[in-house]
Design a protein around this motif. Structure first.
Motif, PDB file in Angstrom:
ATOM      1  N   ARG A 165      -3.447-115.836 -38.098  1.00 55.47           N
ATOM      2  CA  ARG A 165      -2.164-116.441 -38.448  1.00 55.47           C
ATOM      3  C   ARG A 165      -1.767-117.429 -37.358  1.00 55.47           C
ATOM      4  O   ARG A 165      -1.879-117.140 -36.164  1.00 55.47           O
ATOM      5  CB  ARG A 165      -1.106-115.360 -38.629  1.00 55.47           C
ATOM      6  CG  ARG A 165      -1.230-114.663 -39.985  1.00 55.47           C
ATOM      7  CD  ARG A 165      -0.096-113.720 -40.261  1.00 55.47           C
ATOM      8  NE  ARG A 165      -0.002-113.421 -41.679  1.00 55.47           N
ATOM      9  CZ  ARG A 165       0.144-112.201 -42.203  1.00 55.47           C
ATOM     10  NH1 ARG A 165       0.190-111.152 -41.394  1.00 55.47           N
ATOM     11  NH2 ARG A 165       0.238-112.027 -43.495  1.00 55.47           N
ATOM     12  N   LEU A 168       3.225-120.571 -34.597  1.00 58.17           N
ATOM     13  CA  LEU A 168       3.898-121.849 -34.816  1.00 58.17           C
ATOM     14  C   LEU A 168       4.993-122.146 -33.795  1.00 58.17           C
ATOM     15  O   LEU A 168       5.179-123.299 -33.407  1.00 58.17           O
ATOM     16  CB  LEU A 168       4.502-121.872 -36.224  1.00 58.17           C
ATOM     17  CG  LEU A 168       3.498-121.726 -37.380  1.00 58.17           C
ATOM     18  CD1 LEU A 168       4.243-121.622 -38.705  1.00 58.17           C
ATOM     19  CD2 LEU A 168       2.524-122.890 -37.398  1.00 58.17           C
ATOM     20  N   LEU A 209       6.633-117.246 -43.916  1.00 61.33           N
ATOM     21  CA  LEU A 209       6.382-117.108 -42.486  1.00 61.33           C
ATOM     22  C   LEU A 209       6.203-115.634 -42.148  1.00 61.33           C
ATOM     23  O   LEU A 209       6.461-114.760 -42.971  1.00 61.33           O
ATOM     24  CB  LEU A 209       7.552-117.675 -41.669  1.00 61.33           C
ATOM     25  CG  LEU A 209       7.833-119.171 -41.782  1.00 61.33           C
ATOM     26  CD1 LEU A 209       9.160-119.502 -41.121  1.00 61.33           C
ATOM     27  CD2 LEU A 209       6.711-119.988 -41.165  1.00 61.33           C
ATOM     28  N   GLN A 217       5.039-117.035 -36.983  1.00 64.73           N
ATOM     29  CA  GLN A 217       3.676-117.343 -37.396  1.00 64.73           C
ATOM     30  C   GLN A 217       3.655-117.816 -38.847  1.00 64.73           C
ATOM     31  O   GLN A 217       4.611-117.644 -39.603  1.00 64.73           O
ATOM     32  CB  GLN A 217       2.788-116.104 -37.284  1.00 64.73           C
ATOM     33  CG  GLN A 217       2.642-115.517 -35.906  1.00 64.73           C
ATOM     34  CD  GLN A 217       1.756-114.287 -35.922  1.00 64.73           C
ATOM     35  OE1 GLN A 217       1.787-113.491 -36.865  1.00 64.73           O
ATOM     36  NE2 GLN A 217       0.959-114.126 -34.886  1.00 64.73           N
ATOM     37  N   SER A 218       2.525-118.369 -39.235  1.00 58.48           N
ATOM     38  CA  SER A 218       2.304-118.696 -40.640  1.00 58.48           C
ATOM     39  C   SER A 218       2.071-117.418 -41.430  1.00 58.48           C
ATOM     40  O   SER A 218       1.519-116.448 -40.913  1.00 58.48           O
ATOM     41  CB  SER A 218       1.081-119.609 -40.783  1.00 58.48           C
ATOM     42  OG  SER A 218      -0.092-118.945 -40.324  1.00 58.48           O
ATOM     43  N   ARG A 220       0.212-117.493 -44.158  1.00 58.26           N
ATOM     44  CA  ARG A 220      -1.196-117.637 -44.516  1.00 58.26           C
ATOM     45  C   ARG A 220      -2.076-117.493 -43.273  1.00 58.26           C
ATOM     46  O   ARG A 220      -1.630-117.725 -42.145  1.00 58.26           O
ATOM     47  CB  ARG A 220      -1.448-118.980 -45.192  1.00 58.26           C
ATOM     48  CG  ARG A 220      -0.845-119.051 -46.593  1.00 58.26           C
ATOM     49  CD  ARG A 220      -1.173-120.354 -47.290  1.00 58.26           C
ATOM     50  NE  ARG A 220      -0.752-120.296 -48.689  1.00 58.26           N
ATOM     51  CZ  ARG A 220      -1.562-120.517 -49.715  1.00 58.26           C
ATOM     52  NH1 ARG A 220      -2.845-120.786 -49.506  1.00 58.26           N
ATOM     53  NH2 ARG A 220      -1.109-120.462 -50.949  1.00 58.26           N
ATOM     54  N   HIS A 222      -5.068-118.756 -41.155  1.00 57.20           N
ATOM     55  CA  HIS A 222      -5.891-119.925 -40.860  1.00 57.20           C
ATOM     56  C   HIS A 222      -7.347-119.508 -40.656  1.00 57.20           C
ATOM     57  O   HIS A 222      -7.639-118.566 -39.924  1.00 57.20           O
ATOM     58  CB  HIS A 222      -5.349-120.575 -39.584  1.00 57.20           C
ATOM     59  CG  HIS A 222      -6.135-121.707 -39.045  1.00 57.20           C
ATOM     60  ND1 HIS A 222      -6.172-122.954 -39.629  1.00 57.20           N
ATOM     61  CD2 HIS A 222      -6.920-121.801 -37.937  1.00 57.20           C
ATOM     62  CE1 HIS A 222      -6.930-123.756 -38.915  1.00 57.20           C
ATOM     63  NE2 HIS A 222      -7.400-123.080 -37.886  1.00 57.20           N
ATOM     64  N   CYS A 281      -5.751-120.485 -45.287  1.00 55.73           N
ATOM     65  CA  CYS A 281      -5.360-121.897 -45.181  1.00 55.73           C
ATOM     66  C   CYS A 281      -6.249-122.593 -44.158  1.00 55.73           C
ATOM     67  O   CYS A 281      -6.799-121.959 -43.257  1.00 55.73           O
ATOM     68  CB  CYS A 281      -3.886-122.042 -44.803  1.00 55.73           C
ATOM     69  SG  CYS A 281      -3.451-121.455 -43.147  1.00 55.73           S
ATOM     70  N   TYR A 284      -4.362-128.004 -41.639  1.00 58.13           N
ATOM     71  CA  TYR A 284      -4.251-128.844 -40.449  1.00 58.13           C
ATOM     72  C   TYR A 284      -5.570-129.542 -40.127  1.00 58.13           C
ATOM     73  O   TYR A 284      -5.589-130.723 -39.775  1.00 58.13           O
ATOM     74  CB  TYR A 284      -3.815-128.010 -39.239  1.00 58.13           C
ATOM     75  CG  TYR A 284      -2.324-127.751 -39.152  1.00 58.13           C
ATOM     76  CD1 TYR A 284      -1.395-128.733 -39.460  1.00 58.13           C
ATOM     77  CD2 TYR A 284      -1.851-126.517 -38.709  1.00 58.13           C
ATOM     78  CE1 TYR A 284      -0.035-128.503 -39.356  1.00 58.13           C
ATOM     79  CE2 TYR A 284      -0.485-126.276 -38.604  1.00 58.13           C
ATOM     80  CZ  TYR A 284       0.409-127.263 -38.929  1.00 58.13           C
ATOM     81  OH  TYR A 284       1.758-127.025 -38.828  1.00 58.13           O
ATOM     82  N   GLY A 290      -0.192-127.601 -43.069  1.00 59.78           N
ATOM     83  CA  GLY A 290      -0.926-126.477 -42.491  1.00 59.78           C
ATOM     84  C   GLY A 290      -1.210-125.361 -43.463  1.00 59.78           C
ATOM     85  O   GLY A 290      -2.246-124.695 -43.366  1.00 59.78           O
ATOM     86  N   LEU A 291      -0.313-125.134 -44.425  1.00 56.96           N
ATOM     87  CA  LEU A 291      -0.508-124.024 -45.363  1.00 56.96           C
ATOM     88  C   LEU A 291      -1.468-124.344 -46.509  1.00 56.96           C
ATOM     89  O   LEU A 291      -1.762-123.493 -47.329  1.00 56.96           O
ATOM     90  CB  LEU A 291       0.841-123.548 -45.922  1.00 56.96           C
ATOM     91  CG  LEU A 291       1.787-124.543 -46.594  1.00 56.96           C
ATOM     92  CD1 LEU A 291       1.317-125.088 -47.911  1.00 56.96           C
ATOM     93  CD2 LEU A 291       3.165-123.896 -46.759  1.00 56.96           C
TER      94      LEU A 291
END
Length: 298
Positions: A165, A168, A209, A217-218, A220, A222, A281, A284, A290-291
């Motif tokens: 994650r 952010l 989030l 954090q996201s 999703r 990464h 995701c 980026y 980003g998502l």
């Protein structure tokens, strides 16, 4: 290309942390980052415990790096950072400029993700201060990294955040405590109940989030497993995998197989999908939001 295990972002009970790193000693990761990088109130492990883990992992053949806290809010936070910088045994990841100043004169260090090194001049400057490796900011993707790779100083390694994650933002406010209607200084350490963070959804029920104490954090997860060949071609030295509470051994195994060419990136991506605590995701990296999840990248 090496694999690194980033510092645990969440607040896990002491037995789980010790068990996690005992297992990690046998995983095919080359570098392990240790320490509390998010919140100074988290004390399941003390400095002596982190040093003991560091020695155990070093004895297992891992390069060990001690990570400093990202957001320093008090004199005690600064003192803790300075003790890490002066540990004299293990390399340090500096996550704010105070840590850079504290560790730069003591030998090579890692310039952390949150130092926001976005151009060649900043890389030259950071290398001049003693950085041996830099972690690429999350927003730099396939369009921006080649130029930075070409301009980076000789001997400066590049590390890319490749799984987990996305961290952010950080705030002086604890959003987990606020969620439970508690003040930050009397939070009850309730974030220990959310081993992968506290999911925040929109009114429409869409995951948005994740709250992790003072860190956002996201929702999703990464993942650049499908982009590993591209990252190798760009000369990226290290891929960072951020720990999650479940299936981390399998995650590491998939990334290891793909980097060695023993598993197709598309197969790695498919196998990874079942191990995630949320949707994937990679936006980026591909110059998107980003998502976003860009398909067919492998």
């Amino acid at each position: 290309m090496q694999l690194s295990l980033g510092p645990i972002q969440y607040y896990w009970p002491r037995p789980e942390v010790l068990s996690f790193y005992a297992d990690a000693a046998d995983w095919p990761v080359d570098i392990v980052y240790l320490g509390e990088a998010v919140c100074s109130r988290r004390h399941e492990l003390r400095p002596a415990d982190w040093l003991e883990l560091a020695q155990m992992l070093q004895d297992a053949g891992k390069e060990v790096v001690l990570s400093t806290q990202v957001l320093l809010e008090s004199g005690s936070d600064v003192s803790a950072m300075q003790r890490i910088a002066a540990n004299g045994r293990f390399r340090v990841e500096a996550n704010d400029m105070g840590a850079v100043r504290s560790v730069g004169s003591r030998g090579p260090f890692v310039a952390g993700l949150h130092l926001n090194l976005f151009n060649a001049d900043s890389l030259q400057w950071m290398a001049g201060l003693g950085a041996a490796r830099w972690v690429v900011p999350l927003e730099i993707g396939r369009e921006g990294l080649p130029a930075l790779q070409a301009a980076r100083p000789t001997g400066l390694q590049t590390e890319v955040f490749a799984f987990g994650r996305l961290p952010l933002a950080y705030s002086a406010r604890c959003f987990t405590a606020r969620h439970h209607n508690l003040p930050k200084d009397d939070c009850g350490f309730l974030c220990i109940n959310d081993p992968d963070g506290l999911l925040l959804s929109t009114r429409e029920g869409e995951p948005f989030l994740v709250l992790n104490g003072i860190q956002t954090q996201s929702a999703r997860v990464h993942s650049l497993i499908a982009e590993v060949p591209e990252l190798q071609a760009l000369g990226v030295d290290v891929l960072r995998l951020s720990p999650q509470s479940r299936h981390m051994a399998e995650v590491v195994s998939l990334f290891d197989a793909v980097r060695r060419g023993e598993l197709a990136p598309s197969a790695g991506q498919q196998g990874l999908r079942e191990l995630l605590p949320g949707e994937p995701c990679n936006g980026y990296w591909h110059g998107k939001a980003g998502l976003a999840q860009v398909q067919g990248a492998a």
